[in-house]
Design a protein around this motif. Sequence first.
Motif, mmCIF file in Angstrom:
data_model
loop_
_atom_site.group_PDB
_atom_site.id
_atom_site.type_symbol
_atom_site.label_atom_id
_atom_site.label_comp_id
_atom_site.label_asym_id
_atom_site.label_seq_id
_atom_site.Cartn_x
_atom_site.Cartn_y
_atom_site.Cartn_z
ATOM 1 N N GLY A 436 0.816 -1.224 0.000
ATOM 2 C CA GLY A 436 0.000 0.000 0.000
ATOM 3 C C GLY A 436 0.839 1.260 0.000
ATOM 4 N N ALA A 437 2.156 1.087 0.138
ATOM 5 C CA ALA A 437 3.002 2.257 0.330
ATOM 6 C C ALA A 437 4.041 2.473 -0.775
ATOM 7 N N THR A 438 4.766 1.417 -1.103
ATOM 8 C CA THR A 438 5.979 1.585 -1.899
ATOM 9 C C THR A 438 5.711 1.661 -3.396
ATOM 10 N N PRO A 439 6.089 2.764 -4.034
ATOM 11 C CA PRO A 439 6.043 2.781 -5.500
ATOM 12 C C PRO A 439 7.014 1.727 -6.036
ATOM 13 N N THR A 440 6.601 0.974 -7.029
ATOM 14 C CA THR A 440 7.452 -0.126 -7.500
ATOM 15 C C THR A 440 8.180 0.230 -8.788
ATOM 16 N N LYS A 441 9.334 -0.434 -8.967
ATOM 17 C CA LYS A 441 10.089 -0.351 -10.213
ATOM 18 C C LYS A 441 10.319 -1.795 -10.632
ATOM 19 N N PRO A 442 9.804 -2.195 -11.796
ATOM 20 C CA PRO A 442 9.939 -3.596 -12.201
ATOM 21 C C PRO A 442 11.398 -4.037 -12.172
ATOM 22 N N GLY A 443 11.679 -5.099 -11.433
ATOM 23 C CA GLY A 443 13.040 -5.619 -11.359
ATOM 24 C C GLY A 443 13.750 -5.239 -10.079
ATOM 25 N N SER A 444 13.164 -4.354 -9.283
ATOM 26 C CA SER A 444 13.797 -3.980 -8.016
ATOM 27 C C SER A 444 12.965 -4.512 -6.856
ATOM 28 N N ALA A 445 13.658 -5.071 -5.849
ATOM 29 C CA ALA A 445 12.956 -5.528 -4.634
ATOM 30 C C ALA A 445 12.659 -4.332 -3.723
ATOM 31 N N THR A 446 13.045 -3.181 -4.136
ATOM 32 C CA THR A 446 12.772 -1.866 -3.520
ATOM 33 C C THR A 446 13.456 -1.644 -2.172
ATOM 34 N N ARG A 447 12.684 -1.535 -1.083
ATOM 35 C CA ARG A 447 13.214 -0.996 0.175
ATOM 36 C C ARG A 447 13.199 -2.042 1.289
ATOM 37 N N PRO A 448 14.006 -1.800 2.334
ATOM 38 C CA PRO A 448 14.060 -2.780 3.430
ATOM 39 C C PRO A 448 12.778 -2.852 4.251
ATOM 40 N N PHE A 449 12.500 -4.041 4.762
ATOM 41 C CA PHE A 449 11.385 -4.233 5.693
ATOM 42 C C PHE A 449 11.753 -3.581 7.039
ATOM 43 N N PHE A 450 10.753 -3.422 7.898
ATOM 44 C CA PHE A 450 10.986 -2.835 9.228
ATOM 45 C C PHE A 450 12.092 -3.593 9.972
ATOM 46 N N GLY A 451 12.996 -2.850 10.559
ATOM 47 C CA GLY A 451 14.060 -3.462 11.361
ATOM 48 C C GLY A 451 15.252 -3.927 10.559
ATOM 49 N N ILE A 452 15.186 -3.798 9.245
ATOM 50 C CA ILE A 452 16.276 -4.308 8.399
ATOM 51 C C ILE A 452 17.120 -3.144 7.895
ATOM 52 N N ASP A 453 18.439 -3.309 8.070
ATOM 53 C CA ASP A 453 19.360 -2.232 7.717
ATOM 54 C C ASP A 453 20.397 -2.725 6.703
ATOM 55 N N PRO A 454 20.004 -2.787 5.432
ATOM 56 C CA PRO A 454 20.925 -3.306 4.418
ATOM 57 C C PRO A 454 21.845 -2.216 3.866
ATOM 58 N N ALA A 455 22.954 -2.641 3.264
ATOM 59 C CA ALA A 455 23.842 -1.698 2.590
ATOM 60 C C ALA A 455 24.581 -2.428 1.485
ATOM 61 N N VAL A 456 25.011 -1.661 0.485
ATOM 62 C CA VAL A 456 25.848 -2.226 -0.564
ATOM 63 C C VAL A 456 27.255 -1.680 -0.335
ATOM 64 N N VAL A 457 28.205 -2.602 -0.149
ATOM 65 C CA VAL A 457 29.559 -2.186 0.238
ATOM 66 C C VAL A 457 30.605 -2.799 -0.682
ATOM 67 N N ASP A 458 31.822 -2.247 -0.613
ATOM 68 C CA ASP A 458 32.923 -2.877 -1.351
ATOM 69 C C ASP A 458 33.598 -3.909 -0.446
ATOM 70 N N ALA A 459 34.677 -4.532 -0.965
ATOM 71 C CA ALA A 459 35.288 -5.636 -0.225
ATOM 72 C C ALA A 459 35.826 -5.197 1.135
ATOM 73 N N SER A 460 36.096 -3.895 1.290
ATOM 74 C CA SER A 460 36.620 -3.438 2.579
ATOM 75 C C SER A 460 35.494 -3.074 3.542
ATOM 76 N N GLY A 461 34.255 -3.137 3.061
ATOM 77 C CA GLY A 461 33.119 -2.824 3.929
ATOM 78 C C GLY A 461 32.639 -1.387 3.793
ATOM 79 N N ALA A 462 33.278 -0.609 2.934
ATOM 80 C CA ALA A 462 32.856 0.789 2.762
ATOM 81 C C ALA A 462 31.667 0.850 1.806
ATOM 82 N N PRO A 463 30.634 1.626 2.148
ATOM 83 C CA PRO A 463 29.479 1.733 1.247
ATOM 84 C C PRO A 463 29.906 2.267 -0.126
ATOM 85 N N VAL A 464 29.333 1.717 -1.180
ATOM 86 C CA VAL A 464 29.651 2.213 -2.525
ATOM 87 C C VAL A 464 28.626 3.287 -2.897
ATOM 88 N N PRO A 465 28.966 4.185 -3.818
ATOM 89 C CA PRO A 465 28.024 5.237 -4.210
ATOM 90 C C PRO A 465 26.782 4.649 -4.892
#
Length: 653
Positions: A436-465
């Motif tokens: 009821g909330a999230t606008p969708t983009k075909p092919g994307s799982a979109t946003r995290p569920f409540f309590g979930i804190d995901p990130a995309v990082v490089d091999a050293s653990g630093a977030p990528v742009p």
Amino acid sequence: MSTSSTTTNVAVPPSPAFSAGAHVPSMDAYESQWKRSIDDPEGYWGEVAADSHFFKKWDRVLEWKLPFAKWFAGAETNVSYNCLDFQIENGRGDHPAIIWEGEPVNDDGTPKDTLTLSYRQLHARVCQFANALKKQGIQKNDRVTIYMPMVPELAIAMLACARIGAPHSVIFGGFSGQAIADRLVDADSRHIITTDGGWRRGKVIPLKQNVDEACKLVDGKVDKVIVLKRCENEIQWEADRDVWWHEAIDGMSEDCPAERLDAEHMLFLLYTSGSTGKPKGILHTTAGYMIYTRHTAKHVFDLKPDDVYWCTADIGWITGHSYIVYGPLQNGVTNVMYEGGPNYPDWERFWQICDRYKVTKFYTAPTAIRAFMKQGAELPKKHDLSNLKLLGTVGEPINPAAWNWYDENIGGGRCPIVDTWWQTETGGIMITPLPGATPTKPGSATRPFFGIDPAVVDASGAPVPPNESGLLVIRKPWPGMLRGIYGDEARYRKQYWTEIDGCYFTGDGARCDEDGYFWIIGRVDDVIKVSGHRLGTAEIESALVSHPKVAEAAVIGYPDEMTGEAIAAFVTLKSGFEVDESLKQELKQHVGSTLGAIAKPKDVRFTDALPKTRSGKIMRRLLRELATTGHVKGDITTLEDLTTIATLNSEAS
Ligand code: WTA
């Protein structure tokens, strides 16, 4: 919902009509709840858990000593109680809990076998079987192996185990005797529940025979096999070990109080593939898993009391555990369960089922959608799908073309689609639209569920742009998370918690766009997903080298239009053996009988040598390139022996 847009980065909001009645009706509501859940996880999850039944309240919502979590520490509860007794207490006793349909059909196309169980009836059957389990000598903490087709008794067996505190280990019916044996040994399980057979695409799968084979392989370690009569196929019988289900429940009481179990009591093991040969027993416990599956099911599928919900997964995988059995039943909805193949007797079966039971929420895998697409839009059109309100997908990335087809032809352009990303290890859905909330983009799982804190990082653990690909990690513990790999703490730490310091490492590559939407790219390890089924290349390789003619094998996944990924095996033979076509078939068969039909390679290629680096590692990247494009052009500077590539290239051409 828009149907024609092919621009995948344009987000389409849910329809106002859907949002108006939804549990989470707007992006603002989502954002503020999500922020709260991240800033104050204990407060958030404590409030959520207050809606479930606990025999004893927790002392602490979370005790976190990386990588070990205790959720609702000190509490006592029972998942089976929450799925059954608690529903009855809340006035759902006469509401249908399970509507089941077997695969075989009558001449007029109607199903031969159907069964509807209300919450009260399901409760009675679960209690009766739980008493039977106890009578057969099964006690709290005993691991019980379950190897059954999609029949209601499979859910009954799981709920009965949960009721008495005996962790279950469900094995997908597509696995072979050897695979069962490996899991029995790892779990040190002495009890099996199975059926004589199961119907699949008009044929009987000989489940009991596979169990017999497994029992032989583990040499007397199995004390009891409880056998449900399903297909009436001929089976062997071992009188002091085997007992019929109907005889085991005969005379048993339909009253069996649920055990008061510690919040961290082991609820189940589910074996899944990782990077090494041995499948690992993913361990889930009681309270955290219970709360997480209840809460995700409610919000992701926007469950309401009158929903008729159908998840087409097999209970042998995590999707079936969390979103056929534990999540939906805790929400008191009606669950449709179907035994057989999507194309039996023809490709209309799923749409007939949706029509027959007026399914409102439908959850399936992208591979199935692509298969339906191939059959054409006329088939679903022949059936009334107007009750559908929401569609979901899981298990592998969904390509925008399949997403759009699903939206238009199944959802009639009016149903939100939830593309849900998660894993056996995560216990429940992690990244997903809220319908009821999230606008969708075909092919994307979109946003995290409540309590979930995901990130995309490089091999050293630093977030990528934004928009750059990297590794997907989760930065905070969540209630549904795995608690370990059974009997292997070192592997648990190494596999999930050391790759990126302080984070849970998913094994997936992803990118996050400028709107904070996650796009899952796929596995970065040696796990492959064939039709959404999770397999490890290493286990297929060990199956291949167990063949007497095979010297060495390398297995890779390569893109396949229908199944997402397909399996290719590169094989070198022991000297003295000749390469021929029939050997290809023989090797495919061999993998089938060692592991299970789902693991059979689509493509087997023979080669004199495998491309290896100077340090002896197989260069899978080159093999993947070869299987995908037919030749190798990539960087081969670290290759040990250039003639290998020359041979492989000429073989491919
Ligand atoms: C993949 C299945 C893209 C992913 C529930 C993950 C997905 C693996 C999605 C886990 C999705 C699952 N989009 N990829 N919506 N959902 N995956 O343990 O690679 O069988 O790591 O759990 O499936 O597979 P598993």
